[in-house]
Design an enzyme around this catalytic site. Structure first.
Site, PDB file in Angstrom:
ATOM      1  N   LYS A 152      78.657  42.909  23.267  1.00  0.00           N
ATOM      2  CA  LYS A 152      79.743  43.628  23.930  1.00  0.00           C
ATOM      3  C   LYS A 152      80.981  42.770  24.016  1.00  0.00           C
ATOM      4  O   LYS A 152      80.924  41.551  24.156  1.00  0.00           O
ATOM      5  CB  LYS A 152      79.322  44.079  25.322  1.00  0.00           C
ATOM      6  CG  LYS A 152      78.426  45.276  25.257  1.00  0.00           C
ATOM      7  CD  LYS A 152      78.218  45.885  26.608  1.00  0.00           C
ATOM      8  CE  LYS A 152      77.153  46.952  26.497  1.00  0.00           C
ATOM      9  NZ  LYS A 152      76.745  47.446  27.809  1.00  0.00           N
ATOM     10  N   ARG A 183      65.792  56.387  23.341  1.00  0.00           N
ATOM     11  CA  ARG A 183      65.451  55.283  22.430  1.00  0.00           C
ATOM     12  C   ARG A 183      65.288  55.728  20.989  1.00  0.00           C
ATOM     13  O   ARG A 183      65.481  54.954  20.067  1.00  0.00           O
ATOM     14  CB  ARG A 183      64.128  54.632  22.850  1.00  0.00           C
ATOM     15  CG  ARG A 183      64.201  53.809  24.105  1.00  0.00           C
ATOM     16  CD  ARG A 183      62.910  53.005  24.260  1.00  0.00           C
ATOM     17  NE  ARG A 183      62.716  52.550  25.615  1.00  0.00           N
ATOM     18  CZ  ARG A 183      63.278  51.452  26.137  1.00  0.00           C
ATOM     19  NH1 ARG A 183      64.059  50.702  25.390  1.00  0.00           N
ATOM     20  NH2 ARG A 183      63.049  51.105  27.391  1.00  0.00           N
ATOM     21  N   ASP A 213      67.869  52.252  25.566  1.00  0.00           N
ATOM     22  CA  ASP A 213      67.595  53.365  26.474  1.00  0.00           C
ATOM     23  C   ASP A 213      68.586  53.447  27.620  1.00  0.00           C
ATOM     24  O   ASP A 213      69.341  52.510  27.902  1.00  0.00           O
ATOM     25  CB  ASP A 213      66.203  53.183  27.092  1.00  0.00           C
ATOM     26  CG  ASP A 213      66.196  52.059  28.147  1.00  0.00           C
ATOM     27  OD1 ASP A 213      66.681  50.960  27.826  1.00  0.00           O
ATOM     28  OD2 ASP A 213      65.731  52.299  29.279  1.00  0.00           O
ATOM     29  N   ASP A 250      75.225  41.200  26.485  1.00  0.00           N
ATOM     30  CA  ASP A 250      76.299  41.685  27.359  1.00  0.00           C
ATOM     31  C   ASP A 250      76.867  40.481  28.122  1.00  0.00           C
ATOM     32  O   ASP A 250      77.776  39.814  27.644  1.00  0.00           O
ATOM     33  CB  ASP A 250      75.730  42.774  28.271  1.00  0.00           C
ATOM     34  CG  ASP A 250      76.766  43.368  29.208  1.00  0.00           C
ATOM     35  OD1 ASP A 250      77.936  42.998  29.109  1.00  0.00           O
ATOM     36  OD2 ASP A 250      76.407  44.207  30.060  1.00  0.00           O
TER      37      ASP A 250
END
Ligand code: 5GP
Ligand code: MG
Length: 180
Positions: A133, A166, A160, A105
């Site tokens: 991302k 998950r 999660d 990210d």
């Protein structure tokens, strides 16, 4: 509280696409590590399922180890400060290390891991991530990337939200109202 599906929006990567892409990544990695015994480092806990699938698609004599870091707690925004929760059990000096991560990210986690492990003098260190991302990140190279995904919170296939979801066999967007 109830079933898993109420917290989920759209499926972003379905099961067949995951399996197909992981197979392709396995072939590429097999080719790149011919004749070597790389150490596949699974970044717990999110990458566990991806790592388990990937190593079975790689046809070289590889080793596995596990490391755990944390930068989010139960939040969905990175704190930026990465903390080592569980270190590797193996020494990595002169080893060819491949870090296997679920999502990149901001890039803080991967960059911390690369920096930390480089200090132990591995023969090489490369990175593999299931997804990245689509937004501004630190300049951390991803040598093997599965998918580009939008900047939303995703769950499933090991990922999660507060330890839920998950075990979904696909990657899906969490409903924003669940975490906002
Ligand atoms: P970064 O340090 O690059 O900002 O974040 C990477 C870490 O945050 C990943 O290892 C992953 O565990 C977690 N992460 C980032 N985005 C998501 C997401 O959408 N869903 C889940 N479950 N984890 C995420
Ligand atoms: Mg992670």
């Amino acid at each position: 509280m109830c079933g898993r599906s109420v917290e989920i929006n759209e499926v972003l990567i379905d099961e067949a696409s995951l399996q197909k892409r992981v197979g392709e990544m396995g072939l590429t990695i097999t080719r790149d590590y011919q004749g070597k015994s790389p150490l596949f480092v699974c970044v717990l806990r999110g990458a566990a399922i991806f790592h388990a699938d990937l190593i079975r698609k790689v046809d070289v004599n590889l080793l596995v180890d596990f490391i755990s870091v944390c930068s989010y707690g139960d939040e969905t925004a990175s704190s930026g400060a990465v903390q080592l929760i569980k270190d590797l059990e193996m020494g990595i000096e002169d080893r060819n290390v491949l870090l296997v991560e679920d999502i990149v990210d901001t890039g803080h986690t991967l960059s911390y891991l690369v920096h930390t492990l480089k200090g132990r003098n591995p023969a090489s260190i490369r990175t593999c991530a299931l997804s990245r991302k689509d937004r501004a990140q630190l300049d951390v190279p991803i040598d093997y990337l599965g998918f580009e995904i939008p900047d939303v919170w995703v769950v499933g296939y090991g990922l999660d939200y507060a330890d839920r979801h998950r075990t979904l066999p696909f990657v899906a967007e969490l409903k924003p109202e669940v975490y906002s």
